[in-house]
Write a protein that holds these residues in place. Structure first.
Motif, PDB file in Angstrom:
ATOM      1  N   LYS A 198       1.818  66.464  19.615  1.00 48.36           N
ATOM      2  CA  LYS A 198       2.586  67.377  19.993  1.00 48.36           C
ATOM      3  C   LYS A 198       2.858  68.361  18.836  1.00 48.36           C
ATOM      4  O   LYS A 198       2.864  69.653  19.023  1.00 48.36           O
ATOM      5  N   PRO A 199       3.229  68.147  17.736  1.00 44.30           N
ATOM      6  CA  PRO A 199       3.849  69.023  16.755  1.00 44.30           C
ATOM      7  C   PRO A 199       2.374  69.624  16.159  1.00 44.30           C
ATOM      8  O   PRO A 199       2.526  70.711  15.651  1.00 44.30           O
ATOM      9  N   LEU A 200       1.204  69.106  16.473  1.00 41.19           N
ATOM     10  CA  LEU A 200      -0.033  69.755  16.054  1.00 41.19           C
ATOM     11  C   LEU A 200      -0.554  70.568  17.036  1.00 41.19           C
ATOM     12  O   LEU A 200      -1.590  71.305  16.671  1.00 41.19           O
ATOM     13  N   GLY A 201      -0.231  70.665  18.143  1.00 39.64           N
ATOM     14  CA  GLY A 201      -0.783  71.463  19.238  1.00 39.64           C
ATOM     15  C   GLY A 201      -2.056  70.621  19.754  1.00 39.64           C
ATOM     16  O   GLY A 201      -3.074  71.435  19.837  1.00 39.64           O
ATOM     17  N   ALA A 202      -2.196  69.547  19.550  1.00 37.85           N
ATOM     18  CA  ALA A 202      -3.431  68.560  20.026  1.00 37.85           C
ATOM     19  C   ALA A 202      -3.133  67.412  20.811  1.00 37.85           C
ATOM     20  O   ALA A 202      -2.000  67.097  21.031  1.00 37.85           O
ATOM     21  N   LEU A 203      -4.272  67.077  21.410  1.00 34.69           N
ATOM     22  CA  LEU A 203      -4.340  65.940  22.325  1.00 34.69           C
ATOM     23  C   LEU A 203      -5.184  64.795  22.025  1.00 34.69           C
ATOM     24  O   LEU A 203      -6.122  65.006  21.330  1.00 34.69           O
ATOM     25  N   PRO A 204      -4.886  63.395  22.724  1.00 34.17           N
ATOM     26  CA  PRO A 204      -5.873  62.273  22.349  1.00 34.17           C
ATOM     27  C   PRO A 204      -7.264  62.792  22.926  1.00 34.17           C
ATOM     28  O   PRO A 204      -7.512  63.860  23.630  1.00 34.17           O
ATOM     29  N   PRO A 205      -8.136  62.042  22.607  1.00 34.15           N
ATOM     30  CA  PRO A 205      -9.428  62.447  23.348  1.00 34.15           C
ATOM     31  C   PRO A 205      -9.395  62.500  24.730  1.00 34.15           C
ATOM     32  O   PRO A 205      -8.430  61.794  25.371  1.00 34.15           O
ATOM     33  N   VAL A 206     -10.304  63.097  25.726  1.00 33.94           N
ATOM     34  CA  VAL A 206     -10.194  63.076  27.121  1.00 33.94           C
ATOM     35  C   VAL A 206     -10.283  61.720  27.504  1.00 33.94           C
ATOM     36  O   VAL A 206     -11.090  60.768  27.331  1.00 33.94           O
ATOM     37  N   GLY A 207      -9.275  61.577  28.589  1.00 30.73           N
ATOM     38  CA  GLY A 207      -9.112  60.375  29.248  1.00 30.73           C
ATOM     39  C   GLY A 207      -8.232  59.427  28.356  1.00 30.73           C
ATOM     40  O   GLY A 207      -7.779  58.248  29.016  1.00 30.73           O
ATOM     41  N   GLU A 208      -8.111  59.805  27.270  1.00 31.94           N
ATOM     42  CA  GLU A 208      -6.909  58.802  26.571  1.00 31.94           C
ATOM     43  C   GLU A 208      -5.517  58.982  26.494  1.00 31.94           C
ATOM     44  O   GLU A 208      -4.707  58.246  25.962  1.00 31.94           O
ATOM     45  N   ARG A 243     -13.142  56.797  34.274  1.00 35.25           N
ATOM     46  CA  ARG A 243     -13.378  57.899  35.137  1.00 35.25           C
ATOM     47  C   ARG A 243     -11.980  58.442  35.978  1.00 35.25           C
ATOM     48  O   ARG A 243     -11.554  59.190  35.850  1.00 35.25           O
ATOM     49  N   VAL A 244     -11.156  57.148  36.351  1.00 34.93           N
ATOM     50  CA  VAL A 244     -10.040  57.175  37.033  1.00 34.93           C
ATOM     51  C   VAL A 244      -9.013  57.872  36.049  1.00 34.93           C
ATOM     52  O   VAL A 244      -8.052  58.855  36.417  1.00 34.93           O
ATOM     53  N   PHE A 245      -8.992  57.298  34.918  1.00 33.66           N
ATOM     54  CA  PHE A 245      -7.761  57.724  33.893  1.00 33.66           C
ATOM     55  C   PHE A 245      -8.097  59.260  33.386  1.00 33.66           C
ATOM     56  O   PHE A 245      -7.138  60.016  33.358  1.00 33.66           O
ATOM     57  N   THR A 246      -9.254  59.614  33.519  1.00 32.61           N
ATOM     58  CA  THR A 246      -9.710  60.945  33.041  1.00 32.61           C
ATOM     59  C   THR A 246      -9.130  61.920  34.179  1.00 32.61           C
ATOM     60  O   THR A 246      -8.673  63.160  34.144  1.00 32.61           O
ATOM     61  N   ALA A 247      -9.421  61.404  35.566  1.00 35.23           N
ATOM     62  CA  ALA A 247      -9.224  62.294  36.781  1.00 35.23           C
ATOM     63  C   ALA A 247      -7.645  62.393  36.882  1.00 35.23           C
ATOM     64  O   ALA A 247      -6.998  63.293  36.949  1.00 35.23           O
ATOM     65  N   LEU A 248      -6.801  61.193  36.621  1.00 35.22           N
ATOM     66  CA  LEU A 248      -5.324  61.169  36.422  1.00 35.22           C
ATOM     67  C   LEU A 248      -4.714  62.394  35.313  1.00 35.22           C
ATOM     68  O   LEU A 248      -3.716  62.870  35.444  1.00 35.22           O
ATOM     69  N   GLU A 249      -5.447  62.243  34.032  1.00 35.76           N
ATOM     70  CA  GLU A 249      -4.927  62.936  33.097  1.00 35.76           C
ATOM     71  C   GLU A 249      -5.137  64.476  33.539  1.00 35.76           C
ATOM     72  O   GLU A 249      -4.038  65.356  33.324  1.00 35.76           O
ATOM     73  N   THR A 262       6.797  53.312  28.220  1.00 42.30           N
ATOM     74  CA  THR A 262       7.803  54.208  27.543  1.00 42.30           C
ATOM     75  C   THR A 262       7.288  54.647  26.091  1.00 42.30           C
ATOM     76  O   THR A 262       7.275  55.747  25.313  1.00 42.30           O
ATOM     77  N   HIS A 263       7.232  53.457  25.544  1.00 40.82           N
ATOM     78  CA  HIS A 263       6.847  53.529  23.992  1.00 40.82           C
ATOM     79  C   HIS A 263       5.614  54.145  23.750  1.00 40.82           C
ATOM     80  O   HIS A 263       5.339  55.025  22.812  1.00 40.82           O
ATOM     81  N   TYR A 264       4.372  53.774  24.594  1.00 42.02           N
ATOM     82  CA  TYR A 264       3.300  54.362  24.405  1.00 42.02           C
ATOM     83  C   TYR A 264       3.162  56.042  24.639  1.00 42.02           C
ATOM     84  O   TYR A 264       2.570  56.645  23.877  1.00 42.02           O
ATOM     85  N   ALA A 276      -1.922  72.611  28.743  1.00 43.14           N
ATOM     86  CA  ALA A 276      -2.517  71.838  28.196  1.00 43.14           C
ATOM     87  C   ALA A 276      -4.011  71.690  27.759  1.00 43.14           C
ATOM     88  O   ALA A 276      -4.527  70.973  26.771  1.00 43.14           O
ATOM     89  N   THR A 277      -4.649  72.501  28.896  1.00 38.86           N
ATOM     90  CA  THR A 277      -6.127  72.622  28.854  1.00 38.86           C
ATOM     91  C   THR A 277      -6.582  73.362  27.662  1.00 38.86           C
ATOM     92  O   THR A 277      -7.910  73.200  27.402  1.00 38.86           O
ATOM     93  N   ARG A 278      -5.865  74.022  27.209  1.00 40.98           N
ATOM     94  CA  ARG A 278      -6.319  74.985  25.911  1.00 40.98           C
ATOM     95  C   ARG A 278      -5.980  74.364  24.768  1.00 40.98           C
ATOM     96  O   ARG A 278      -6.409  74.789  23.515  1.00 40.98           O
ATOM     97  N   LEU A 279      -5.352  73.108  24.671  1.00 39.59           N
ATOM     98  CA  LEU A 279      -5.186  72.317  23.312  1.00 39.59           C
ATOM     99  C   LEU A 279      -6.475  71.848  23.003  1.00 39.59           C
ATOM    100  O   LEU A 279      -7.390  71.194  23.548  1.00 39.59           O
ATOM    101  N   ARG A 280      -6.440  71.484  21.590  1.00 42.08           N
ATOM    102  CA  ARG A 280      -7.720  70.899  20.923  1.00 42.08           C
ATOM    103  C   ARG A 280      -7.665  69.468  21.217  1.00 42.08           C
ATOM    104  O   ARG A 280      -6.456  68.738  20.900  1.00 42.08           O
ATOM    105  N   ARG A 281      -8.644  68.769  21.383  1.00 44.25           N
ATOM    106  CA  ARG A 281      -8.710  67.367  21.369  1.00 44.25           C
ATOM    107  C   ARG A 281      -9.226  66.756  19.755  1.00 44.25           C
ATOM    108  O   ARG A 281     -10.149  67.206  19.181  1.00 44.25           O
ATOM    109  N   MET A 282      -8.521  65.569  19.534  1.00 38.91           N
ATOM    110  CA  MET A 282      -8.718  65.028  18.164  1.00 38.91           C
ATOM    111  C   MET A 282      -8.815  63.594  18.623  1.00 38.91           C
ATOM    112  O   MET A 282      -8.235  62.978  19.343  1.00 38.91           O
ATOM    113  N   SER A 283      -9.550  62.970  17.607  1.00 38.38           N
ATOM    114  CA  SER A 283      -9.722  61.340  17.973  1.00 38.38           C
ATOM    115  C   SER A 283      -8.540  60.817  17.386  1.00 38.38           C
ATOM    116  O   SER A 283      -7.599  61.610  16.746  1.00 38.38           O
TER     117      SER A 283
END
Length: 535
Positions: A264-274, A346-352, A253-255, A360-367
Motif C-alpha cells: 500500500k505505501p508503495l502503490g503496488a499489489l502482490p502478483p495477480v491472484g495472490e 483461476r477462482v482466486f484471480t476472478a475474486l480479486e 485479518t492478519h493476512y 487498483a487495476t492501475r497499480l504495478r504488480r510485484m513479486s
C-alpha cells in the motif's frame, strides 16, 4: 416463557414496528385537520402552509421507511463476489445439494464466492419470510481454504438448518424481521434532513425494544441450527467447524493487514491472484497452534449488544454433550474443502478482479520478495528519518555555537533539514561526542505530555525511538550493500533476513549505542565485519 411464546411476542412487536408508521401517519392527519379547521384562522394562511409542508416531509420519511421495511428481504446484486454455477464447480454444488437434501430443504438457486470467512443462505422473502422465494448462498473463499470437507458439510447443514426447524418457523420470521428492522433504522440514520433523524429516533427506540425482546429467539435459532448440523454432519465435525471459524477469521485479518496490504505505501499489489490467494501460503506455513496464536495476539471484537449468536464456547459445549458417532470428523487427515474447487487459482484471480477497486487495476504488480524488500526499505527510511533530522539539527547547532540543548525552532524550512542528512557513521560520531542525550534526544519529535519529562524518565521514553532510528539506518546500509535478503516469513512477519552475525548481535550492539553512556564500538565492529565481506 417457552420458545413459542417468545417468538409470538417478538412477531407481535415486529408487526408493531410497521404499524407504528401507519399510526404516525394517522396522528399527523388528525392534527393537520384540527389545525386547519379549528385552530388556525384565515389570516394565518402562511402558517397553515408551513404546517402542511412539514407534515408532507414527515409523511414522505415515514412512507419511505415503511417501504424499506417491506423490501428488506429482497435479494440485490452482489458486486464483490464470483457467481459459481454447477457447470463451473460441479463438486462444490454436489456438496451443497447433498446437504440440503439430507436436511429436507431446497438448495440455493445461486451460489457466490466472497472474500470473507463466512457462509450464509438468504432468501428472496415475501412478507418477511412467510412466503418462500428464491435462495442465494454466499460462501467465503477463505473459509474453503481453511476447513475440511466434513467441516464444510457441517457449515452447510447449519445454514440450511435455519430453514428446517418446523418448531422454530416463527423464529425464522423473527430473524428476518431483525434484519429488516436494522436496515430500516440504517436508512433513517443516513437521512440528510433533521426530519429524517427525528422520525429515525422514534424507530430507533422501538427497534432497540424489539431487538432486546427477540434476541433470545434469535439465539435459540442458532442453537437449533447447530443441533441440525450435528445430527446430519456429525457432532465432531460440527464442533471442529465452530472452533475453526474464529481462528480463520483472525488469521485472515492478519493476512489482509500484514501481507495483502504490504504494498500500500508503495502503490503496488502482490502478483495477480495472490491478493486473496496468498492466504493459502499463510495457512500452509501456520498450522495448529501456530495458526491459533494469531488469534491470541489480536483483541477480540466487542460483541454487539444485540448479537444473534450465542458465545462460541457455549455452542461448542452444547454440541459436545451430544452422543458421538462414527462419521468423519474435522481432523487434519480429512480432505481440505478447497479440493472441491476446480482450478482454485483461476477462482482466486476472478475474486480479486471483483473485489479490488477500479483504481487498483492501475497499480504495478510485484513479486512477494520484491514487495517485502521495497516495503522494508520504506519502513527503514521512516524509522531513521526522525533520528537523522535530530542529529542534523544538533550538528548544525554545534557548528553555529548555539545552545545545543535547545529544541529545533518551530516553522524552520523543511528543505534545510532535508539537505545533507547525516549517514550512519556521522550519527555514531555524534553519539561518541556525547550529543545523544545533550542535544539529539530533545530534537526527536514527541507528544506534548512527554515533552515535560526530564532526566531518566525522558531518556527511557525517547530511547526506543532512537533504537528504531538506528536500526532503520543499519537495515538500509545492509540492504544497499546486498547483505540483507527479503524474508516473506509466512510463519512470522515479513522483513529482512540479516547476516548470521547480525541476527545474533544486532540488538545488543544497538542497546549499547543508545545506553545512558553510549558505546558505539560493538555496532562499529559489526559494520566492519560486514564491510569486509563482498556482496
Amino acid at each position: 416463557m417457552n420458545f413459542r411464546l417468545r417468538a409470538v411476542r417478538a412477531l407481535v412487536l415486529l408487526a408493531g414496528f410497521y404499524l407504528m408508521g401507519v399510526v404516525l401517519l394517522a396522528v399527523m392527519a388528525v392534527l393537520d385537520w384540527l389545525l386547519v379547521t379549528r385552530l388556525l384562522t384565515a389570516r394565518a394562511a402562511w402558517l397553515e402552509g408551513m404546517v402542511l409542508a412539514v407534515t408532507v416531509l414527515l409523511a414522505v420519511a415515514i412512507v419511505r421507511g415503511m417501504f424499506v421495511f417491506l423490501r428488506a428481504g429482497r435479494l440485490g446484486p452482489v458486486p464483490h463476489a464470483v457467481a459459481v454455477t454447477s457447470q463451473d464447480q460441479p463438486e462444490l454444488w454436489e456438496q451443497v445439494r447433498a446437504a440440503a437434501k439430507e436436511i429436507g430443504e431446497r438448495p440455493p438457486d445461486e451460489l457466490y464466492l466472497v472474500a470473507e470467512v463466512n457462509a450464509g443462505v438468504a432468501e428472496q422473502s415475501r412478507l418477511l419470510g412467510l412466503l418462500p422465494g428464491r435462495r442465494r448462498m454466499l460462501l467465503g473463499l477463505p473459509l474453503l481454504a481453511g476447513v475440511t470437507v466434513p467441516q464444510l458439510r457441517a457449515v452447510f447443514a447449519h445454514e440450511f438448518g435455519h430453514y428446517a426447524n418446523l418448531d422454530t418457523r416463527l423464529g425464522g420470521v423473527t430473524m428476518r424481521g431483525r434484519t429488516a428492522v436494522l436496515h430500516t433504522v440504517d436508512v433513517f440514520s443516513q437521512g440528510s434532513t433533521p426530519l429524517h433523524h427525528t422520525i429515525g429516533a422514534l424507530y430507533l427506540g422501538y427497534a432497540r425494544m424489539f431487538l432486546r425482546t427477540s434476541q433470545s429467539v434469535a439465539r435459540h435459532q442458532e442453537r437449533a441450527a447447530d443441533q441440525v448440523a450435528a445430527r446430519h454432519a456429525g457432532r465432531d465435525a460440527t464442533a471442529a467447524a465452530l472452533r475453526a471459524l474464529p481462528v480463520l477469521e483472525s488469521a485472515h485479518t492478519h493476512y489482509l493487514q500484514t501481507y495483502a496490504e504490504i504494498g500500500k505505501p508503495l502503490g503496488a499489489l502482490p502478483p495477480v491472484g495472490e491478493v486473496h490467494g496468498g492466504f493459502l501460503r499463510l495457512l500452509a506455513a501456520r498450522q495448529g497452534e501456530r495458526l491459533a496464536a494469531l488469534a491470541a495476539g489480536q483483541r477480540p471484537p466487542r460483541p454487539h449488544p444485540y448479537d444473534s449468536h450465542p458465545p462460541t464456547a457455549e455452542r461448542i459445549a452444547l454440541i459436545e454433550k451430544l452422543p458421538g458417532d462414527e462419521r468423519a470428523d474435522g481432523s487434519p487427515d480429512a480432505p481440505p474443502a478447497l479440493t472441491l474447487l476446480r482450478d482454485p487459482g483461476r477462482v482466486f484471480t476472478a475474486l480479486e478482479a471483483r473485489t479490488l477497486p477500479a483504481e487498483a487495476t492501475r497499480l504495478r504488480r510485484m513479486s512477494w520478495d520484491d514487495l517485502v524488500m521495497a516495503r522494508a526499505v520504506v519502513d527503514a527510511e521512516g524509522w531513521s528519518r526522525p533520528l537523522q533530522l535530530a542529529v542534523a539539527r544538533a550538528l548544525r547547532s554545534e557548528a553555529q555555537g548555539t545552545d545545543e540543548t535547545a529544541p529545533a525552532r518551530r516553522g524552520a524550512p523543511a528543505q534545510k533539514d532535508d539537505a545533507g542528512l547525516p549517514g550512519l557513521e556521522e550519527v555514531l560520531d555524534a553519539f561518541d561526542r556525547g550529543l545523544l542525550w545533550m542535544a539529539v534526544a530533545d530534537r526527536i519529535p514527541k507528544p506534548p505530555q512527554a515533552a515535560r519529562l526530564v532526566g531518566l524518565s525522558a531518556r527511557n521514553f525517547i530511547r526506543p525511538k532512537v533504537f528504531d532510528g538506528l536500526a532503520g539506518m543499519v537495515h538500509l546500509r545492509l540492504a544497499e550493500a546486498g547483505h540483507a535478503a527479503p524474508d516473506i516469513a509466512w510463519s512470522g512477519r515479513p522483513g529482512l533476513a540479516l547476516p548470521e552475525e547480525w541476527e545474533k548481535a544486532m540488538d545488543d550492539a544497538l542497546d549499547a549505542a543508545v545506553a545512558d553512556t553510549p558505546d558505539t564500538t560493538p555496532l562499529r565492529t559489526l559494520l566492519a565485519s560486514t564491510d569486509r565481506v563482498s556482496p
